[in-house]
Scaffold this motif. Structure first.
Motif, mmCIF file in Angstrom:
data_model
loop_
_atom_site.group_PDB
_atom_site.id
_atom_site.type_symbol
_atom_site.label_atom_id
_atom_site.label_comp_id
_atom_site.label_asym_id
_atom_site.label_seq_id
_atom_site.Cartn_x
_atom_site.Cartn_y
_atom_site.Cartn_z
ATOM 1 N N THR A 108 0.839 -1.203 0.000
ATOM 2 C CA THR A 108 0.000 0.000 0.000
ATOM 3 C C THR A 108 0.875 1.255 0.000
ATOM 4 O O THR A 108 2.050 1.219 0.388
ATOM 5 N N ALA A 109 0.246 2.374 -0.423
ATOM 6 C CA ALA A 109 0.867 3.703 -0.367
ATOM 7 C C ALA A 109 -0.200 4.704 0.052
ATOM 8 O O ALA A 109 -1.374 4.564 -0.310
ATOM 9 N N LYS A 110 0.201 5.715 0.819
ATOM 10 C CA LYS A 110 -0.746 6.681 1.380
ATOM 11 C C LYS A 110 -0.609 8.035 0.670
ATOM 12 O O LYS A 110 0.489 8.481 0.325
ATOM 13 N N SER A 111 -1.741 8.720 0.496
ATOM 14 C CA SER A 111 -1.785 10.078 -0.045
ATOM 15 C C SER A 111 -2.638 10.935 0.882
ATOM 16 O O SER A 111 -3.842 10.687 1.027
ATOM 17 N N LEU A 112 -2.011 11.943 1.499
ATOM 18 C CA LEU A 112 -2.738 12.816 2.417
ATOM 19 C C LEU A 112 -3.341 13.983 1.627
ATOM 20 O O LEU A 112 -2.628 14.758 0.990
ATOM 21 N N VAL A 113 -4.659 14.063 1.657
ATOM 22 C CA VAL A 113 -5.374 15.145 0.968
ATOM 23 C C VAL A 113 -5.753 16.200 1.998
ATOM 24 O O VAL A 113 -6.475 15.909 2.964
ATOM 25 N N THR A 114 -5.244 17.416 1.796
ATOM 26 C CA THR A 114 -5.556 18.548 2.679
ATOM 27 C C THR A 114 -6.509 19.476 1.956
ATOM 28 O O THR A 114 -6.238 19.916 0.837
ATOM 29 N N VAL A 115 -7.622 19.801 2.591
ATOM 30 C CA VAL A 115 -8.636 20.678 2.015
ATOM 31 C C VAL A 115 -8.569 22.024 2.720
ATOM 32 O O VAL A 115 -8.664 22.101 3.951
ATOM 33 N N LEU A 116 -8.382 23.089 1.915
ATOM 34 C CA LEU A 116 -8.298 24.443 2.462
ATOM 35 C C LEU A 116 -9.689 25.059 2.520
ATOM 36 O O LEU A 116 -10.425 25.070 1.532
ATOM 37 N N GLY A 117 -10.035 25.595 3.703
ATOM 38 C CA GLY A 117 -11.306 26.303 3.861
ATOM 39 C C GLY A 117 -11.139 27.761 3.445
ATOM 40 O O GLY A 117 -10.224 28.456 3.910
ATOM 41 N N ILE A 118 -12.006 28.246 2.561
ATOM 42 C CA ILE A 118 -11.906 29.623 2.055
ATOM 43 C C ILE A 118 -12.530 30.583 3.069
ATOM 44 O O ILE A 118 -13.684 30.417 3.463
ATOM 45 N N PRO A 119 -11.796 31.603 3.499
ATOM 46 C CA PRO A 119 -12.358 32.550 4.461
ATOM 47 C C PRO A 119 -13.466 33.390 3.844
ATOM 48 O O PRO A 119 -13.408 33.755 2.668
ATOM 49 N N GLN A 120 -14.461 33.709 4.629
ATOM 50 C CA GLN A 120 -15.539 34.573 4.174
ATOM 51 C C GLN A 120 -15.071 36.023 4.136
ATOM 52 O O GLN A 120 -14.044 36.393 4.728
ATOM 53 N N LYS A 121 -15.806 36.845 3.406
ATOM 54 C CA LYS A 121 -15.485 38.264 3.337
ATOM 55 C C LYS A 121 -15.564 38.868 4.734
ATOM 56 O O LYS A 121 -16.535 38.645 5.460
ATOM 57 N N PRO A 122 -14.550 39.630 5.141
ATOM 58 C CA PRO A 122 -14.551 40.154 6.511
ATOM 59 C C PRO A 122 -15.667 41.176 6.747
ATOM 60 O O PRO A 122 -16.149 41.827 5.813
ATOM 61 N N ILE A 123 -16.049 41.299 7.998
ATOM 62 C CA ILE A 123 -17.088 42.241 8.418
ATOM 63 C C ILE A 123 -16.480 43.218 9.420
ATOM 64 O O ILE A 123 -15.827 42.802 10.388
ATOM 65 N N ILE A 124 -16.682 44.527 9.183
ATOM 66 C CA ILE A 124 -16.176 45.573 10.092
ATOM 67 C C ILE A 124 -17.325 46.088 10.942
ATOM 68 O O ILE A 124 -18.417 46.379 10.437
ATOM 69 N N SER A 125 -17.077 46.198 12.222
ATOM 70 C CA SER A 125 -18.065 46.738 13.155
ATOM 71 C C SER A 125 -17.387 47.764 14.064
ATOM 72 O O SER A 125 -16.158 47.837 14.131
#
Length: 396
Positions: free
Chosen positions: A117-134
């Motif tokens: 066997t051989a392993k492949s690590l899949v990393t999924v990047l989460g996309i940040p939402q548009k920032p909110i200023i308060s």
């Protein structure tokens, strides 16, 4: 019996110390893969290769150990997973519209003896939402201190936030990180505190999120701020160099937020004030020497007032080149030039006529030498019926 042979030891030594560091125990039936990183919503390709397949097929399985493909045969009903290439030496598949749940270790297997066997690590990047200023609620006064907050969710790994005012970087607090309820993504936040000046009126305060999933793309939010400040003013004369007898307007040009609503005109040494109005101009219909002096304009708004000064010196009504006189001078020059051209033309025409008239008189004199006497002419006439000759004399 003789001494034991040293041949096995020599073979073992040669195996371990082969020239060039060659690995004589390399397994050509061992498959190999590579780790992959993909942005959520994107597509990832998993590639597995083997040199010696030993008449066996390659297989891909997901982190839950569910078989995805065995050779070219689909094993899991998931339309996002498609076959890219299947040969005895390679099995490649693609996963589209990748979700955060797809992250993990994928296994490529080949069923030889033993199974490899051989392993492949899949990393999924989460996309940040548009920032909110308060934190911005209403207009600020000059020299007030304000604090703005910025927040962005959904990044994986955690994103970083930065601040700027126009093109100027603002140094905010370090980015705070909090894990989202899904246990996979993060919410980041930051604050910035600064003192406002009148130059900040209408400025955009920008919060930007930096993350590898954006691949350099800008993801930011801006907040425009309004700053209230005391007015300023300056006096502008029209015309710039007034002379006695002219009409003069003194404009009191006020600036501020809000703009000045009232203008008070005064002349030093003169009581009472000359004018108080919402109109910023002071008008002199006909300037006199007595109008000379120092004038003060007080511009007032609900934020305060400002005094501007102007010293008026009424000059003598001596001729000063004006636009009308310049125009007349240009017209006069053009007329003089035309008259000059006409005179030149007349001189040449007169010279031409004199020369040709002299030539005509010379030719006339030469012709008179061959002509009969101008005082007497004798004309002979013949009479046809009488057959005789009749001679008549005519004296002229």
């Amino acid at each position: 019996m003789g001494a034991p042979s040293a041949l096995p030891l020599l073979l073992l030594f040669a195996c371990c110390w082969a020239p060039g560091g060659a690995n004589l125990s390399q397994d050509d039936s061992q498959p190999w893969t590579s780790d992959e990183t993909v942005v959520a919503g994107g597509t990832v390709v998993l590639k597995c290769q083997v040199k010696d397949h030993e008449d066996s097929s390659l297989q891909w399985s997901n982190p839950a150990q569910q078989t995805l493909y065995f050779g070219e045969k689909r094993a899991l009903r998931d339309n996002r997973i498609q076959l890219v290439r299947s040969t005895p030496h390679e099995l490649s598949i693609s996963i589209s519209n990748v979700a955060l749940a797809d992250e993990g270790e994928y296994t490529c297997s080949i069923f030889t003896m033993p199974v490899r066997t051989a392993k492949s690590l899949v990393t999924v990047l989460g996309i940040p939402q548009k920032p909110i200023i308060s934190g911005y609620k209403s207009s600020l006064r000059e020299k007030d201190t304000t604090t703005l907050n910025c927040q962005s969710s959904g990044s994986k790994p955690a994103a970083q936030l930065t601040w700027r005012k126009g093109d100027q970087e603002l140094h905010g607090e370090p980015t705070r990180i909090q894990e989202d309820p899904n246990g996979k993504t993060f919410t980041v936040s930051s604050s910035v505190t600064f003192q406002v000046t009148r130059e900040d009126d209408g400025a955009d305060i920008v919060c930007s999120v930096n993350h590898e999933s954006l691949k350099g793309a800008d993801r930011s939010t801006s907040q425009r701020i309004e700053v209230l400040y005391t007015p300023t003013a300056k006096i502008r004369p029209d015309p710039p160099h007034p002379r006695e007898g002219q009409k003069l307007l003194l404009h009191c040009e006020g600036r501020g937020n809000p703009l000045p609503q009232q203008y008070l005109w005064e002349k030093e040494g003169s009581v009472p004030p000359l004018k108080m109005t919402q109109d910023s101009a002071l008008i002199f219909p006909f300037l006199n020497k007595s109008d000379s002096g120092t004038y003060r304009c007080t511009a007032t708004s609900n934020m305060g007032s400002y005094k501007a000064y102007y010293t008026l010196n009424v000059n003598d009504p001596s001729p000063v080149p004006s636009s009308s006189s310049t125009y007349h001078a240009i017209i006069g020059g053009i007329v003089a030039f035309i008259v000059f051209l006409l005179l030149i033309l007349l001189i040449f025409l007169g010279h031409y006529l004199i020369r040709h008239k002299g030539t005509y008189l010379t030719h006339e004199a030469k012709g008179s030498d061959d002509a009969p006497d101008a005082d007497t002419a004798i004309i002979n006439a013949e009479g046809g019926q009488s057959g005789g000759d009749d001679k008549k004399e005519y004296f002229i």
